[in-house]
Structure formats: structure tokens, C-alpha cells
Motif scaffolding. Structure first.
Motif, mmCIF file in Angstrom:
data_model
loop_
_atom_site.group_PDB
_atom_site.id
_atom_site.type_symbol
_atom_site.label_atom_id
_atom_site.label_comp_id
_atom_site.label_asym_id
_atom_site.label_seq_id
_atom_site.Cartn_x
_atom_site.Cartn_y
_atom_site.Cartn_z
ATOM 1 N N ILE A 1 -20.426 61.111 53.376
ATOM 2 C CA ILE A 1 -20.059 59.783 53.870
ATOM 3 C C ILE A 1 -18.542 59.629 53.973
ATOM 4 O O ILE A 1 -17.796 60.067 53.108
ATOM 5 N N LYS A 2 -18.141 59.003 55.084
ATOM 6 C CA LYS A 2 -16.714 58.760 55.311
ATOM 7 C C LYS A 2 -16.237 57.594 54.459
ATOM 8 O O LYS A 2 -17.030 56.679 54.235
ATOM 9 N N PRO A 3 -15.046 57.542 53.992
ATOM 10 C CA PRO A 3 -13.968 58.515 54.187
ATOM 11 C C PRO A 3 -13.907 59.544 53.062
ATOM 12 O O PRO A 3 -12.866 60.149 52.855
ATOM 13 N N PHE A 4 -15.027 59.749 52.367
ATOM 14 C CA PHE A 4 -14.962 60.607 51.173
ATOM 15 C C PHE A 4 -15.116 62.097 51.516
ATOM 16 O O PHE A 4 -15.374 62.921 50.652
ATOM 17 N N ASP A 5 -14.989 62.395 52.815
ATOM 18 C CA ASP A 5 -15.046 63.780 53.283
ATOM 19 C C ASP A 5 -13.638 64.344 53.516
ATOM 20 O O ASP A 5 -13.481 65.475 53.941
#
Ligand code: 3PG
Length: 393
Positions: free
Chosen positions: A322-326
Motif C-alpha cells: 500500500i502506498k506510500p509505504f512502498d
């Protein structure tokens, strides 16, 4: 072990163990990588006048004939990849297999039904292996990603016929050997993923093999907690902090530097676009969750990559789905890909979520080698012997 180059294939029935355990949604193959990667072996056998007879498993039917786990729906994808007709046989032993093989035309391939429909497969049953052996003259194992299973089609069968490794098996083993057997030094391993508990053996082995071990993802939280830091509401195996300290000690003894995050991305909800902030690892709010490695830590990882010759990568650095945790995973993987393209780094990746994470980061095409294996890659990184490889002699 022997390769296809050591075998006389002309006119021979070549029982070829492949791993085409691919993701399928609504009857369509959503990622054909594993199919594409066995094409060189199939084409090689055909060009040398051999008859490829494919043995494979699909899913985990546990010895039952589960219709949803039939291999038959894969035929169109196989025909497209091989560029030839693929004939299906409804069993991997006995008369239906025999007659499909006898009727094989020139340049054709036979696909035998899911080996795991027989309880003997997972038991490495000798009688089942003998029945399969009757269908071929030569055994070729091209399923590195299933080689950690001692099953009838991966282990016992290899002992019953003249055996060799296929092209993909060869490529996997040589890439992995380069990365961890006798790596060009300095060597760095990046290990991420949720839990320390699933990667204990792997971490223990790696600290004796590489110069730097970068730890990311949920498992880094356990290491941070072992140092007495408050990780708030983050995923953390508090009962594993003692083990994390032991791994850190082992690393220190072996001269391996462990790199933990210095800063992290925290949020209150595990949700795409959730409000988030970057904090130092000592300042994680007690009501927040760590969801990614921070930019300062990524800069540190890039410095390590800059001075390394070899990289081995398993697992994402954060909640990459899941963005922004990439962002940390994308940035570090992208940088490794650039160094590889520039000829400055040998980079090998594999195992579980890793390929998905690298694909998302558009990095996998530029890595030196991306393994098709999940569990087998992990077991190999743990330093274990893989029964499917050992049986090839
Ligand atoms: C895999 O998908 O990793 C291999 O095909 C092995 O499958 P398994 O974990 O069901 O043995």
C-alpha cells in the motif's frame, strides 16, 4: 549433476519436472513467469529430437483429485509459450498417460495431470515413482522452485532414470552459487518481511556469509525492540527479542554489520494514503505503527550498495502493498537495479513477496537474476540441501 548437454535425447521420452504452479484468476494465468522460464528447456529437448513429457504439481490438493486444481486449464498458456501443441493426459501414471505419450507427434509436448492428485507424491512413494518412470527414458528436473520438496516426482523418480538438470535449474543454481557460494566481496544481504520467526535460520546463516545484513520490514521492529526501543503499536514479535539479540551477537562475532532502520515512516492506520510522518527510531509515538523504512535509512542502504559487489535480496523493506509505504522498497530496489545496469553490482533476488515487490518497483528486469522460487529460495539461503537437487547426483 548432468545437464541436457550430457544426454542423448534423440527419440527419447524425457520426463521433465517443471514448476508451473502459477497464479490463476477466473481461469486465466495472471503471471506466466514460471511458464516462460521453462521454455528454453522444452525447446532444447525438442530441437534435439526428444519428447518432452511434463510432470508438475498445482496447488495443494493433498492427495485428492480436486477438479479446480487440474493442470488442464494451463494448456493455452503453455501452447502460447512453447509455440507448439500440448496434449493433456488425465493422469501422471498408467494407461491414459501411456497412450497420450505413444500418440505424440513430432514437436509436440505432453502435459500429465497434477502429480499431487496421488497421495504417494508428497510421501515420496517409491511405487508411484516407479510407475512414473515407466513413462520415460530420461528424467530432467527443471523445477528448482519445488526442489525443497522430497516428493516422488522431484526426488524418488530422479533415482530411477538417467537424470539431468534442465536449463532453468542450471540457471537458478549458478546464479545462487554466485551470490552466496563464493560471492564477490563485499557482499550485502537485504532481508525484509513481516516476521523474524519465519526467517530465523536464514538470518543465522546469512550473518556468517555476508559482510552487511540490512534488515527491514516488520522484522526490523523486533530487532529495534531488542535494543530496548519503543516500537509503539508496530507489528513486533516481543517473544523473539532474545533471539534477535542472539543473531546480532552472532553477526558481531562473524564480522557482519547489521543495518537497522535509523528512521521510520509511522501512521495510525494501516491503510493506503493514511496520514503519516517520518520519525527517528527512538521517537516512535507509543500509539503509532511503523509501516516503512525512512529516507535517511534508505540513503544509508544506498551507501552500502555503492560499496558492495554482490547483493542478495529477500523480502520488502516496508508494507509495500500500500502506498506510500512502498517508498523505501522502491527506492532501494531501484538503486540496486541502476548499479546492476551500470555493471557495478551482481544482484540476485527471490523468495515469496520479493518478486512482486521488485516488479512493483520496476526493478526486476535489471537485477542480474530473479529466482522463480519461493520456499526453495529461502531454504537454499538457510544453507540447507535441497532434496530435488541432491537426487540429481
Ligand atoms: C511454490 O509455489 O513455491 C512451489 O511451487 C512449491 O509449492 P508448495 O509450497 O505447495 O510445495
Amino acid at each position: 549433476w548432468k545437464t541436457l548437454d550430457d544426454m542423448d535425447l534423440a527419440g527419447k521420452r524425457v520426463l521433465t519436472r517443471v514448476d508451473i504452479n502459477v497464479p490463476v484468476e477466473d481461469g486465466r494465468v495472471t503471471d506466466a513467469t514460471r511458464i516462460e522460464r521453462v521454455v528454453p528447456t522444452i525447446k532444447d529437448i525438442l530441437s534435439k529430437g526428444g519428447k518432452p513429457i511434463l510432470l508438475a504439481h498445482f496447488g495443494r490438493p493433498k492427495g485428492e483429485r480436486v477438479p479446480e486444481m487440474s493442470l488442464q486449464p494451463l494448456i493455452p498458456a503453455l501452447e502460447e509459450a512453447f509455440g507448439t501443441r500440448v496434449v493433456f493426459a488425465a493422469d501422471c501414471r498408467g494407461p491414459s498417460a501411456q497412450s497420450a505419450i505413444e500418440a505424440m507427434g513430432d514437436g509436440e509436448v505432453v502435459l500429465l495431470e497434477n502429480t499431487r492428485f496421488h497421495p504417494g507424491e508428497e510421501k515420496n512413494d517409491d511405487a508411484l515413482a516407479s510407475e512414473m518412470a515407466e513413462l520415460g527414458d530420461i528424467y530432467c528436473n527443471d523445477a528448482f522452485s519445488a526442489a525443497h520438496r522430497a516428493h516422488a516426482s522431484t526426488e524418488a523418480l530422479a533415482r530411477k532414470l538417467p537424470s539431468c538438470a534442465g536449463r532453468l535449474m542450471e540457471a537458478e543454481l549458478s546464479a545462487l552459487e554466485k551470490a552466496l557460494g563464493e560471492p564477490k566481496r563485499p557482499a550485502v544481504a537485504v532481508v525484509g518481511g513481516a516476521k523474524v520467526s519465519t526467517k530465523l535460520d536464514l538470518l543465522s546463516n546469512l550473518v556468517t556469509r555476508v559482510d552487511t545484513l540490512v534488515i527491514g520490514g516488520g522484522m526490523a521492529n523486533t530487532f529495534l525492540a531488542a535494543q530496548g526501543l519503543d516500537v509503539g503499536k508496530s507489528l513486533c514479535e516481543h517473544d523473539m527479542t532474545g533471539t534477535a539479540s542472539e543473531i546480532a551477537e552472532k553477526a558481531a562475532e562473524a564480522g557482519c554489520e547489521i543495518l537497522l532502520p535509523r528512521d521510520v515512516v509511522v501512521a495510525h492506520r494501516f491503510e493506503a494514503g493514511a496520514p503519516h510522518q517520518i520519525v527517528k527510531t527512538e521517537d516512535v509515538p507509543s500509539d503509532a505503527m511503523i509501516l516503512d523504512t525512512g529516507p535517511d535509512s534508505v540513503a544509508h542502504i544506498k551507501e552500502v550498495l555503492d560499496r558492495s559487489e554482490t547483493l542478495i535480496w529477500n523480502g520488502p523493506l516496508g508494507a509495500f502493498e500500500i502506498k506510500p509505504f512502498d517508498e523505501a522498497t522502491n527506492a532501494a530496489a531501484g538503486y540496486a537495479a541502476e548499479l546492476t545496469k551500470a555493471g557495478k553490482l551482481i544482484s540476485v533476488a527471490g523468495g515469496g513477496d520479493t518478486v512482486a515487490a521488485l516488479n512493483k518497483a520496476d526493478a526486476s528486469d535489471h537485477f542480474t537474476y530473479v529466482s522463480t522460487a519461493g520456499g526453495a529460495f529461502l531454504e537454499w539461503m538457510e544453507g540447507k540441501d535441497l532434496p530435488g537437487v541432491a537426487a540429481l547426483g
